[in-house]
Design a protein around this motif. Structure first.
Motif, PDB file in Angstrom:
ATOM      1  N   CYS A  27       0.821  -1.204   0.000  1.00  0.00           N
ATOM      2  CA  CYS A  27       0.000   0.000   0.000  1.00  0.00           C
ATOM      3  C   CYS A  27       0.855   1.254   0.000  1.00  0.00           C
ATOM      4  O   CYS A  27       2.040   1.210   0.328  1.00  0.00           O
ATOM      5  CB  CYS A  27      -0.921   0.005   1.215  1.00  0.00           C
ATOM      6  SG  CYS A  27      -0.047  -0.032   2.786  1.00  0.00           S
ATOM      7  N   ALA A  28       0.226   2.354  -0.378  1.00  0.00           N
ATOM      8  CA  ALA A  28       0.877   3.660  -0.309  1.00  0.00           C
ATOM      9  C   ALA A  28       0.549   4.275   1.039  1.00  0.00           C
ATOM     10  O   ALA A  28      -0.576   4.182   1.518  1.00  0.00           O
ATOM     11  CB  ALA A  28       0.371   4.561  -1.421  1.00  0.00           C
ATOM     12  N   ARG A  32       5.137   7.237  -0.070  1.00  0.00           N
ATOM     13  CA  ARG A  32       5.916   6.036  -0.365  1.00  0.00           C
ATOM     14  C   ARG A  32       5.034   4.787  -0.321  1.00  0.00           C
ATOM     15  O   ARG A  32       3.946   4.799   0.248  1.00  0.00           O
ATOM     16  CB  ARG A  32       7.073   5.882   0.603  1.00  0.00           C
ATOM     17  CG  ARG A  32       6.626   5.657   2.036  1.00  0.00           C
ATOM     18  CD  ARG A  32       7.804   5.512   2.948  1.00  0.00           C
ATOM     19  NE  ARG A  32       7.327   5.376   4.307  1.00  0.00           N
ATOM     20  CZ  ARG A  32       8.103   5.289   5.331  1.00  0.00           C
ATOM     21  NH1 ARG A  32       9.399   5.304   5.178  1.00  0.00           N
ATOM     22  NH2 ARG A  32       7.623   5.162   6.537  1.00  0.00           N
ATOM     23  N   TYR A  33       5.549   3.749  -0.940  1.00  0.00           N
ATOM     24  CA  TYR A  33       4.893   2.447  -0.895  1.00  0.00           C
ATOM     25  C   TYR A  33       5.575   1.604   0.162  1.00  0.00           C
ATOM     26  O   TYR A  33       6.757   1.783   0.464  1.00  0.00           O
ATOM     27  CB  TYR A  33       4.967   1.737  -2.249  1.00  0.00           C
ATOM     28  CG  TYR A  33       3.797   2.080  -3.128  1.00  0.00           C
ATOM     29  CD1 TYR A  33       2.636   1.316  -3.089  1.00  0.00           C
ATOM     30  CD2 TYR A  33       3.842   3.180  -3.959  1.00  0.00           C
ATOM     31  CE1 TYR A  33       1.547   1.643  -3.872  1.00  0.00           C
ATOM     32  CE2 TYR A  33       2.748   3.510  -4.748  1.00  0.00           C
ATOM     33  CZ  TYR A  33       1.614   2.731  -4.700  1.00  0.00           C
ATOM     34  OH  TYR A  33       0.530   3.050  -5.470  1.00  0.00           O
ATOM     35  N   GLN A 100      -1.651  -4.441  -6.959  1.00  0.00           N
ATOM     36  CA  GLN A 100      -1.047  -3.461  -6.066  1.00  0.00           C
ATOM     37  C   GLN A 100       0.480  -3.501  -6.169  1.00  0.00           C
ATOM     38  O   GLN A 100       1.133  -2.463  -6.127  1.00  0.00           O
ATOM     39  CB  GLN A 100      -1.455  -3.708  -4.604  1.00  0.00           C
ATOM     40  CG  GLN A 100      -2.924  -3.496  -4.335  1.00  0.00           C
ATOM     41  CD  GLN A 100      -3.717  -4.793  -4.401  1.00  0.00           C
ATOM     42  OE1 GLN A 100      -3.522  -5.626  -5.281  1.00  0.00           O
ATOM     43  NE2 GLN A 100      -4.643  -4.968  -3.474  1.00  0.00           N
ATOM     44  N   ALA A 104       2.873  -0.477  -7.236  1.00  0.00           N
ATOM     45  CA  ALA A 104       3.939  -0.060  -6.320  1.00  0.00           C
ATOM     46  C   ALA A 104       5.299  -0.109  -7.010  1.00  0.00           C
ATOM     47  O   ALA A 104       6.110   0.815  -6.860  1.00  0.00           O
ATOM     48  CB  ALA A 104       3.948  -0.951  -5.073  1.00  0.00           C
ATOM     49  N   TRP A 107       5.711   2.851  -9.358  1.00  0.00           N
ATOM     50  CA  TRP A 107       5.936   4.082  -8.613  1.00  0.00           C
ATOM     51  C   TRP A 107       7.356   4.134  -8.053  1.00  0.00           C
ATOM     52  O   TRP A 107       8.040   5.138  -8.179  1.00  0.00           O
ATOM     53  CB  TRP A 107       4.907   4.198  -7.481  1.00  0.00           C
ATOM     54  CG  TRP A 107       5.012   5.496  -6.744  1.00  0.00           C
ATOM     55  CD1 TRP A 107       4.369   6.661  -7.038  1.00  0.00           C
ATOM     56  CD2 TRP A 107       5.819   5.767  -5.588  1.00  0.00           C
ATOM     57  NE1 TRP A 107       4.724   7.630  -6.135  1.00  0.00           N
ATOM     58  CE2 TRP A 107       5.617   7.115  -5.237  1.00  0.00           C
ATOM     59  CE3 TRP A 107       6.697   4.997  -4.823  1.00  0.00           C
ATOM     60  CZ2 TRP A 107       6.252   7.706  -4.161  1.00  0.00           C
ATOM     61  CZ3 TRP A 107       7.330   5.594  -3.749  1.00  0.00           C
ATOM     62  CH2 TRP A 107       7.102   6.934  -3.423  1.00  0.00           C
TER      63      TRP A 107
END
Length: 179
Positions: A27-28, A32-33, A100, A104, A107
């Motif tokens: 998750c974010a 950040r993740y 997810q 992530a 990103w």
């Protein structure tokens, strides 16, 4: 994948992916993740979370109760390169959290490609110390960092500079005042 991170066996990677899918999260949080795997004491959660930190050589382990009947334990991975390392290894085995993880990874990789300053991981510190005699260019290529970042971090890790500062501080504290 970076050479300074421990890479567990394929079985451990598959087991990790299974626990991320079943008991974990990708998750974010803020900017950040992160990856979390949470277990309760009933499931021997502390031992499992500490085992993850040991075999992967990264992440933190902490306990919390949040007014629950059983203590909860978490293995938490939040440094960008560490998140990238774990997710890249686990991605082929992820099913439930695959979307997810892909988000992530995209990103984190963009964040790294932008040249943003990233915290140095213990694995990077260990790699730098173990390969101290290598050139800044070689270390930069190995660690995915700039040569300037390598030079700056060498100064921060140089044992003799820390020893000199420590000795100077001890002298200042232990010398009696001049009369």
């Amino acid at each position: 994948m970076y050479p300074h991170f421990d890479t567990p066996t394929e079985r451990v990677i598959a087991y990790t992916a299974g626990l991320i899918d079943g008991e974990g999260s990708v998750c974010a949080q803020g900017n950040r993740y992160q990856i979390n795997v949470t277990q309760s004491v009933v499931n021997d959660g502390e031992d499992l979370c500490r085992w993850f930190a040991k075999v992967w050589g990264l992440g933190t382990v902490y306990g919390f109760d949040k007014n629950m009947p059983n203590m909860q334990w978490a293995w938490h991975v939040a440094q960008a390169r560490a998140v990238e390392h774990v997710l890249t290894a686990c991605l082929p085995d992820l099913r439930v959290k695959r979307r997810q993880a892909v988000t992530a990874l995209a990103w984190v990789q963009a964040h790294i490609a932008e040249g943003r300053r990233l915290a140095w991981t213990p694995g990077e510190n260990r790699w730098l110390l173990d390969h101290w005699g290598a050139s800044d260019a070689e270390l930069a290529a190995d660690l995915g960092r700039s040569e300037g970042a390598i030079r700056g971090h060498r100064k921060a890790l140089r044992p003799c500079s820390a020893d000199r500062r420590g000795a100077a501080n001890r002298r200042r504290v232990t010398q009696p005042p001049q009369t």
